[in-house]
Write a protein that holds these residues in place. Structure first.
Motif, PDB file in Angstrom:
ATOM      1  N   GLY A   1      -6.322   3.058  -4.057  1.00 16.13           N
ATOM      2  CA  GLY A   1      -5.145   3.030  -3.187  1.00 16.13           C
ATOM      3  C   GLY A   1      -5.396   3.626  -1.814  1.00 16.13           C
ATOM      4  O   GLY A   1      -4.470   4.034  -1.117  1.00 16.13           O
TER       5      GLY A   1
ATOM      6  N   GLU B   1       1.944   1.746  -3.396  1.00 12.52           N
ATOM      7  CA  GLU B   1       0.810   2.131  -4.241  1.00 12.52           C
ATOM      8  C   GLU B   1       0.511   3.621  -4.117  1.00 12.52           C
ATOM      9  O   GLU B   1       0.167   4.276  -5.094  1.00 12.52           O
ATOM     10  N   ARG B   2       0.638   4.153  -2.900  1.00 16.75           N
ATOM     11  CA  ARG B   2       0.347   5.581  -2.713  1.00 16.75           C
ATOM     12  C   ARG B   2       1.285   6.444  -3.519  1.00 16.75           C
ATOM     13  O   ARG B   2       0.957   7.545  -3.921  1.00 16.75           O
TER      14      ARG B   2
ATOM     15  N   LEU C   1       0.836  -1.213   0.000  1.00 18.01           N
ATOM     16  CA  LEU C   1       0.000   0.000   0.000  1.00 18.01           C
ATOM     17  C   LEU C   1       0.869   1.261   0.000  1.00 18.01           C
ATOM     18  O   LEU C   1       0.536   2.255  -0.634  1.00 18.01           O
TER      19      LEU C   1
END
Ligand SMILES: Cc1cc2nc3c(=O)[nH]c(=O)nc-3n(C[C@H](O)[C@H](O)[C@H](O)COP(=O)(O)OP(=O)(O)OC[C@H]3O[C@@H](n4cnc5c(N)ncnc54)[C@H](O)[C@@H]3O)c2cc1C
Length: 427
Positions: free
Chosen positions: A382, A232-233, A229
């Protein structure tokens, strides 16, 4: 603390140029060419030696991209594999899994998708109920995932599934690399309001995962998911990065075919970012560049975009010094949402009602209409804006945690997807 890097970028560029002179051959197949890049460590220079890299700072990647472009050679593939799967595997997986997955991901022989979200677990991802049960030397998986970008052409999925129902919700999750091409996996496309179909629902019905395909430890999947994550950000928009050649050789032809398939789900991503690049041009074209209110909004937008770019560069510089992605990614993601929304508002002011039209005679062949219906995705994908604000509040500002009643009890006892019946009307 990581030692600051003391190498010379000019030396690296010179070394790469010598290597390219000796190794770039347009007639190679794409996989053969990327194998050369990977084996020499130029494919992903910031990754470890032996893992397609050279252990160099991240900023060397842009030197490699420049030089490949200069000689007309394709680079590594774009997408979930390179941006999410490989970094997560490098950080958490066994050496055996790294051996199995890193090289073919870099050469583009395997493509990935992310199987995290479920109908009842999006923002509250740790409430997921897809279950994996050990059965001999395989895991059996049952459940449903949703909003899975590119699942329709992925070879493997980054799967979160529950393996222990007696642990609290974050504790019983395991992270798997699941083979997508098998009878127990059914992928069904979903159509979005902008007309594209980038996402899918994925139904897992007795799907099989080899015992060894666990990334990290059984029951420690939440920590691994946080790594994905965080990457992903920070995920930048995918961009068409192939050099042009009048008569492309085999490697470039195959890269172009690969990109056509891989980019299909992301075709609307420039529009979802708000098309800040079109704002001034459109204001001039529509004669709104003299409107003081529009001018003021444009100046505000450009300032916001410029500041966000500097923040992103600061984060990139921190990464180049070896720092892993942290909660500051949430600030960048929030900035992207604010910019996209502000840009859509300005496009709407400039185009007026015509901004809602698509097809012939519509503003920019429907691009403005596509911006208006694509921008909401930035605030959701996201991790939503609200969730990013929670992260900033808790992890950067040190504010108290959001109250939760289900964090410490065995997940088995947590109420899930319960719909309260409306109170009966008293006669
Ligand atoms: C373009 C795009 C691509 C995506 N790709 C993938 C993918 O490849 N793989 C994948 O697994 N998923 C993917 N997703 C799904 C995405 O991760 C989820 O949509 C997201 O996490 C939100 O979950 P949800 O849709 O279930 O919304 P919900 O969690 O149901 O949220 C609904 C609303 O409630 C708010 N809310 C929820 N909890 C809180 C809270 N604690 N505090 C304040 N407000 C709250 C939210 O902010 C939101 O406004 C994608 C989504 C988009 C838009």
């Amino acid at each position: 603390m990581t030692e600051p890097w003391s190498g010379d970028l000019a030396d690296i560029r010179a070394e790469l140029r010598v290597w390219l002179d000796a190794n770039w051959e347009p007639t190679l197949s794409l996989v053969e060419w990327r194998t050369r890049l990977a084996d020499a460590g130029w494919a992903c220079p910031a990754w470890p030696v032996q893992r397609c890299g050279r252990g160099l700072p991240q900023l060397v990647a842009s030197i490699v991209a420049d030089e490949l472009f200069r000689v007309g050679a394709p680079g590594v593939p774009d997408g979930v594999g390179m941006h999410l799967a490989a970094p997560t595997i490098l950080e958490h997986a066994s050496e055996e899994l790294k051996d199995r997955f890193i090289h073919p991901t870099v050469t583009g022989e395997i493509a990935w998708c992310q199987l995290f979200s479920e109908p009842g677990a999006g923002s509250d991802l740790a409430s997921l109920t897809t279950k994996a049960v050990l059965d001999g030397d395989e895991w059996t998986v049952d459940g449903q995932k949703v909003w899975n970008t590119s699942a329709h052409h992925a070879d493997f999925g980054l799967l979160l599934a529950r393996t222990d129902w007696d642990e609290p919700k974050h504790g019983g999750i395991t992270y798997f690399a699941i083979p997508m091409h098998q009878a127990g996996v059914e992928v069904r496309p979903l159509r979005q309001m902008n007309g594209h179909a980038s996402f899918n629902e994925v139904f897992l019905d007795g799907a099989r995962v080899p015992l060894t395909n666990v990334i990290g430890q059984v029951g420690s999947g939440w920590a691994v998911a946080l790594t994905t994550l965080a990457y992903e950000r920070r995920l930048a928009s995918l961009r068409a990065n192939l050099p042009r050649a009048e008569r492309p050789g085999r490697a470039l032809r195959e890269a172009s075919a690969e990109q056509a398939v891989a980019f299909e789900p992301y075709k609307w991503y420039p529009q979802r970012a708000g098309r800040v690049d079109l704002v001034v041009e459109q204001a001039v074209a529509m004669g709104k560049n003299r409107d003081p209110l529009v001018r003021q909004e444009i100046a505000h937008l450009i300032a916001l975009a410029r500041v966000a770019e500097w923040t992103a560069r600061r984060a990139a510089a921190a990464r180049a010094r070896g720092r892993p992605p942290g909660p500051e990614g949430s600030l960048g993601k929030l900035a992207s949402s604010a910019i996209a929304r502000a840009a859509a508002d300005i496009h709407a002011s400039i185009a007026g009602a015509a901004g809602m039209l698509t097809g012939v005679d519509s503003p920019l062949d429907g691009t403005i209409a596509e911006v208006l219906v694509s921008v909401p995705a930035v605030s959701i994908a996201g991790g939503t804006d609200e969730i990013q604000r929670n992260i900033v509040a808790e992890r950067i500002l040190g504010l108290p945690k959001e109250p939760a009643v289900d964090r410490d009890v065995p997940f088995r006892h947590v109420l899930k997807n319960v719909r309260r019946e409306p109170a009966r009307q008293e006669a």
